[in-house]
Scaffold this motif. Structure first.
Motif, PDB file in Angstrom:
ATOM      1  N   LYS A  59      -5.397   1.537  14.047  1.00 53.18           N
ATOM      2  CA  LYS A  59      -6.400   0.719  14.752  1.00 53.18           C
ATOM      3  C   LYS A  59      -6.373  -0.727  14.258  1.00 53.18           C
ATOM      4  CE  LYS A  59      -9.440   4.468  16.091  1.00 53.18           C
ATOM      5  NZ  LYS A  59     -10.736   5.136  15.926  1.00 53.18           N
ATOM      6  N   ASN A 113      -5.714   6.073   5.476  1.00 60.08           N
ATOM      7  CA  ASN A 113      -6.118   6.747   6.706  1.00 60.08           C
ATOM      8  C   ASN A 113      -5.229   6.273   7.862  1.00 60.08           C
ATOM      9  OD1 ASN A 113      -7.527   7.093   9.261  1.00 60.08           O
ATOM     10  ND2 ASN A 113      -9.345   7.640   8.079  1.00 60.08           N
ATOM     11  N   ASP A 114      -4.397   7.170   8.388  1.00 64.89           N
ATOM     12  CA  ASP A 114      -3.448   6.813   9.459  1.00 64.89           C
ATOM     13  C   ASP A 114      -4.143   6.219  10.673  1.00 64.89           C
ATOM     14  OD1 ASP A 114      -1.253   7.728   8.006  1.00 64.89           O
ATOM     15  OD2 ASP A 114      -1.256   9.705   8.950  1.00 64.89           O
ATOM     16  N   ASP A 115      -5.240   6.817  11.084  1.00 66.64           N
ATOM     17  CA  ASP A 115      -5.943   6.357  12.278  1.00 66.64           C
ATOM     18  C   ASP A 115      -6.468   4.935  12.098  1.00 66.64           C
ATOM     19  OD1 ASP A 115      -7.107   6.804  14.918  1.00 66.64           O
ATOM     20  OD2 ASP A 115      -9.041   6.896  13.873  1.00 66.64           O
TER      21      ASP A 115
END
Length: 109
Positions: A18, A12-14
């Protein structure tokens, strides 16, 4: 982050971004979400998409970042370590032959 060897379960890139911000800059995003500590924010991120590989050198840098930010918190200062280290990181990358953008954002100095 992937180029440095970071991997998460769901890619997951996000969440990877984060985690990078938490490890290397600040826990401001976690505080904005209501997480009282970096640990609770990390637990939140891991509940969404756990990191399955974090390179050892990154762990060392992240621990140092957490140490400086913890000292800053004792002095009631919100530190952003990535902004403070940027100049030195760019010099190290250039010495290693990497192409580095010299565009600074406001407050990055």
């Amino acid at each position: 982050m992937r180029n440095f060897g970071f991997r998460s379960r769901d890619d997951n890139d996000d969440i990877i971004a984060k985690n990078a911000a938490l490890y290397f800059d600040s826990d401001a995003a976690g505080k904005a979400m209501g997480c009282a500590t970096p640990q609770t924010y990390l637990q939140h991120l891991n509940s969404i998409d756990p990191m399955i590989e974090v390179p050892d050198p990154a762990v060392f840098v992240a621990r140092t970042s957490f140490l400086f930010r913890g000292l800053g918190a004792l002095l009631q200062q919100q530190l952003h370590t990535a902004r403070r280290w940027r100049k030195h990181a760019n010099i190290a990358l250039e010495m290693d032959g990497e192409c580095v953008s010299h565009t600074l954002h406001s407050g990055d100095q």
